[in-house]
Design a protein around this motif. Structure first.
Motif, PDB file in Angstrom:
ATOM      1  N   MET A   1       0.734  -1.703   0.132  1.00 25.93           N
ATOM      2  CA  MET A   1       0.552  -0.092   0.055  1.00 25.93           C
ATOM      3  C   MET A   1       1.077   1.361  -0.110  1.00 25.93           C
TER       4      MET A   1
ATOM      5  N   GLU B   1       7.399   4.155   4.236  1.00 25.46           N
ATOM      6  CA  GLU B   1       7.852   2.865   3.479  1.00 25.46           C
ATOM      7  C   GLU B   1       7.650   2.414   2.361  1.00 25.46           C
ATOM      8  N   ASP B   2       6.184   2.592   2.100  1.00 24.88           N
ATOM      9  CA  ASP B   2       5.988   2.283   0.728  1.00 24.88           C
ATOM     10  C   ASP B   2       6.846   2.812  -0.292  1.00 24.88           C
TER      11      ASP B   2
ATOM     12  N   ASN C   1       7.260  10.297   5.986  1.00 25.40           N
ATOM     13  CA  ASN C   1       7.864   9.803   7.546  1.00 25.40           C
ATOM     14  C   ASN C   1       9.338   9.636   7.600  1.00 25.40           C
ATOM     15  N   SER C   2       9.179   9.418   8.213  1.00 26.43           N
ATOM     16  CA  SER C   2      10.428   8.877   8.846  1.00 26.43           C
ATOM     17  C   SER C   2      11.188   7.506   8.282  1.00 26.43           C
ATOM     18  N   CYS C   3      10.851   6.762   8.174  1.00 28.32           N
ATOM     19  CA  CYS C   3      10.598   5.744   6.943  1.00 28.32           C
ATOM     20  C   CYS C   3      11.164   5.999   6.109  1.00 28.32           C
TER      21      CYS C   3
ATOM     22  N   ARG D   1      14.636   8.303   5.897  1.00 30.54           N
ATOM     23  CA  ARG D   1      15.620   7.508   5.781  1.00 30.54           C
ATOM     24  C   ARG D   1      15.479   7.290   4.374  1.00 30.54           C
TER      25      ARG D   1
ATOM     26  N   ASN E   1      19.499   7.816   1.597  1.00 33.99           N
ATOM     27  CA  ASN E   1      19.874   7.227   1.106  1.00 33.99           C
ATOM     28  C   ASN E   1      20.095   7.607  -0.709  1.00 33.99           C
TER      29      ASN E   1
ATOM     30  N   LYS F   1      -0.456  -2.755   7.803  1.00 33.87           N
ATOM     31  CA  LYS F   1      -1.675  -2.467   6.420  1.00 33.87           C
ATOM     32  C   LYS F   1      -2.015  -1.925   6.859  1.00 33.87           C
TER      33      LYS F   1
ATOM     34  N   LYS G   1      -2.195   0.900   8.173  1.00 31.37           N
ATOM     35  CA  LYS G   1      -1.688   2.051   9.199  1.00 31.37           C
ATOM     36  C   LYS G   1      -2.044   3.235   8.184  1.00 31.37           C
TER      37      LYS G   1
ATOM     38  N   GLU H   1       3.257   7.909  13.305  1.00 27.99           N
ATOM     39  CA  GLU H   1       5.325   7.250  14.189  1.00 27.99           C
ATOM     40  C   GLU H   1       4.507   7.110  14.981  1.00 27.99           C
TER      41      GLU H   1
ATOM     42  N   THR I   1       4.011   3.601  13.847  1.00 30.22           N
ATOM     43  CA  THR I   1       4.816   2.928  13.596  1.00 30.22           C
ATOM     44  C   THR I   1       5.850   1.770  15.045  1.00 30.22           C
TER      45      THR I   1
ATOM     46  N   ARG J   1       9.728  -2.358   7.483  1.00 32.00           N
ATOM     47  CA  ARG J   1       8.587  -1.225   7.158  1.00 32.00           C
ATOM     48  C   ARG J   1       7.738  -1.715   6.581  1.00 32.00           C
ATOM     49  N   ARG J   2       8.071  -1.978   5.764  1.00 32.38           N
ATOM     50  CA  ARG J   2       6.268  -2.561   4.463  1.00 32.38           C
ATOM     51  C   ARG J   2       6.048  -3.935   4.764  1.00 32.38           C
TER      52      ARG J   2
ATOM     53  N   LYS K   1      20.586   2.176   8.638  1.00 30.31           N
ATOM     54  CA  LYS K   1      20.129   0.763   8.290  1.00 30.31           C
ATOM     55  C   LYS K   1      18.556   1.569   8.946  1.00 30.31           C
TER      56      LYS K   1
ATOM     57  N   GLY L   1      14.820   0.707  10.458  1.00 28.35           N
ATOM     58  CA  GLY L   1      14.894   0.694  11.997  1.00 28.35           C
ATOM     59  C   GLY L   1      14.947   1.387  13.356  1.00 28.35           C
ATOM     60  N   GLY L   2      14.398   1.632  14.063  1.00 28.10           N
ATOM     61  CA  GLY L   2      15.146   2.113  15.319  1.00 28.10           C
ATOM     62  C   GLY L   2      13.889   3.115  15.140  1.00 28.10           C
TER      63      GLY L   2
END
Lengths: 165, 311
Positions: free
Chosen positions: A1, A26-27, A52-54, A57, A61, B144, B146, B176, B179, B200-201, B257, B259-260
């Motif tokens: 999603m 993240e998606d 968002n935070s994901c 990040r 990168n 999923k 969220k 946040e 998550t 996170r996926r 990396k 996570g966290g």
């Protein structure tokens, strides 16, 4: 999603123009978005509403890797993106910001508006660090800048035209 | 009679004000002209409230006198931004709470922070804003879903009526919170993280007894969101260290990396006016964020922060 993340990509005159919209999370699959681009990449983030935070990040990168070998220019950076440029180190990798959007609010109409300005020449035109004055397109009344002036323009400090970030 | 609070505030008018706030928090304020001028039995104090009005860190008042490793909780009232204080304290012991004196709801936040630090208020952080309509809550069990949880929450807060800036902040905070509660909070019986390093996926589904609960309420002026997980795996010092690290623009600001919980907490911090964390290790963690509707954007982060950890 992927929420409402959307993107388009096209090559024009030797430049890959990538237009992003919605939520970067993240998606968002940013690695896929920036695959197979030309040596110069123009990234339009006018319609990025949130990251968002994901997303932060992954974005850092991807931008770090992308800008290591290509010329990356950000245009029409939305307020959500400007805030990240101000808060996160190396948010744009070695890329530069060419233009960004300013958020305003009309108290009378209870409406939000955005205007685009160019980085080049901005600090010369506004040396006091204040946001430029705009009028509400609807009521013609004065608009109120909808962020903190002493923070919002921080990403341009000590940078030349096309602010490196 | 409530427990005693040590009040270390040099400037008289501010000191009187802080003593009044401490009294409202259910404590007996004892003004101190300075620390170290007498042999103080710190065990008798429920809390130390330190402040000055010079723009300098109130902690400078305690330098050389008040041990960093004291067990007396400290509430620090500052005329600077929280971000500045968190960065300054990055490698030292943190106070239980920091409240900025220019916070729009300074007195209310200070009363709450002092009461919580002193233990005179042991209620949940699941606070509702003044004048709030009755709050609602939902069980958050499926990663999923969220975005569906966030939409439900926004609808419950009258999302269509909210300014875009406010609804964006609410979405960011909820995102946040969910998550972190689904991926970072869960631990197994030995206390080992279950999903902290999970992509996170990848979908996470928690059974209802282990699922966090997201509560929310809105008033004319503000919106509060609280997430409570039944694990209590976060540590108070970790909260301050995460924030102190993420507030400094440097190559090590964020971990590359996946996570966290650090970047997520930082993102919450940058979208709220107030952030409260209440931890009972092994039992629960509650994180409450308050977003003010009428204020300009919060580019420098929250104006008050309270972190309590109780066995």
């Amino acid at each position: 999603m992927s929420g409402n993340f959307e993107f388009s990509k096209e090559n024009r005159d030797g430049v890959t123009v990538v237009t992003l919209a919605g939520l970067i999370d993240e998606d968002a699959m940013l690695e896929e978005v920036f695959k197979d681009v030309l040596d110069e990449v123009l990234i339009d983030t006018a319609a990025i509403a949130r990251i968002n935070s994901c997303g932060i990040r992954t974005w850092v990168n991807v931008m770090t890797a992308l800008s290591a070998g290509k010329r990356v220019v950000f245009i029409e950076c939305s307020p959500a993106m400007v805030r990240q440029f101000n808060m996160i180190s190396n948010f744009g990798g070695r890329g530069t910001v060419r233009s960004f959007r300013l958020p305003y609010y009309c108290d009378k109409c209870d409406a939000e508006h955005e205007f685009t300005v160019q980085v080049e020449g901005y600090q010369q035109e506004h040396p006091d660090g204040r946001a430029p004055a705009y009028r509400c397109p609807t009521c013609r009344g004065p608009l109120e800048f909808d962020d903190l002036e002493d923070r919002y323009f921080g990403f341009m400090e000590a940078k030349g035209p096309e602010s490196g970030v | 009679m409530g427990p005693e609070a040590a009040i270390l505030v040099p400037e008289e008018s501010l000191r009187n004000r802080v003593c009044g706030i401490a009294a409202r928090a259910g404590l007996r304020p004892r003004p101190l002209s300075s620390v170290g001028s007498e042999e103080l039995d710190w065990n008798r104090f429920a809390v130390l409230v330190a402040a000055d009005d010079t723009g300098e860190s109130g902690y400078s008042l305690t330098n050389g006198h008040f041990p960093d490793n004291t067990v007396v909780p400290v509430v620090f009232l500052t005329a600077r931004t929280l971000a500045e204080v968190l960065i300054e304290r990055a490698d030292r012991t943190f106070p239980s709470a920091i409240v900025s004196t220019f916070c729009h709801c300074f007195e209310r936040a200070a009363v709450q922070a002092i009461a919580r630090a002193a233990g005179t208020d042991t209620r949940s952080t699941e606070i509702m804003p003044a004048g709030a309509q009755c709050g609602k809550s939902l069980v958050v069990s499926d990663s999923k879903r969220k975005n569906a949880y966030i939409e439900e929450l926004l609808a419950g807060l009258g999302g269509a009526e909210l300014r875009q800036r406010v609804s964006t902040a609410v979405k960011a905070v909820a995102d946040e919170m969910i998550t972190n509660a689904l991926y970072n909070a869960p631990t197994d019986d030995s206390g080992k993280p279950c999903h902290a390093s999970t992509d996170r996926r990848k979908r996470i589904v928690l059974e209802e007894a282990r699922a966090p609960r997201l509560s929310y309420a809105g008033s004319r002026d503000s919106i509060s969101l609280t997430i409570r997980d039944p694990f209590g795996s976060l540590r108070a010092q970790t909260v301050f260290k995460y924030l102190g690290k993420a507030l400094v623009k440097s190559p090590s600001q964020i971990d590359r990396k996946p996570g966290g919980a650090g970047l997520g907490l930082f993102t919450i911090f940058t979208h709220v006016n107030g952030l409260l964390v209440h931890i009972q290790p092994g039992h629960f963690t509650e994180v409450t964020g308050t977003v003010c509707k009428g204020q300009a954007a919060i580019s420098s982060g929250a104006e008050y922060l309270s972190v309590s950890e109780r066995k």
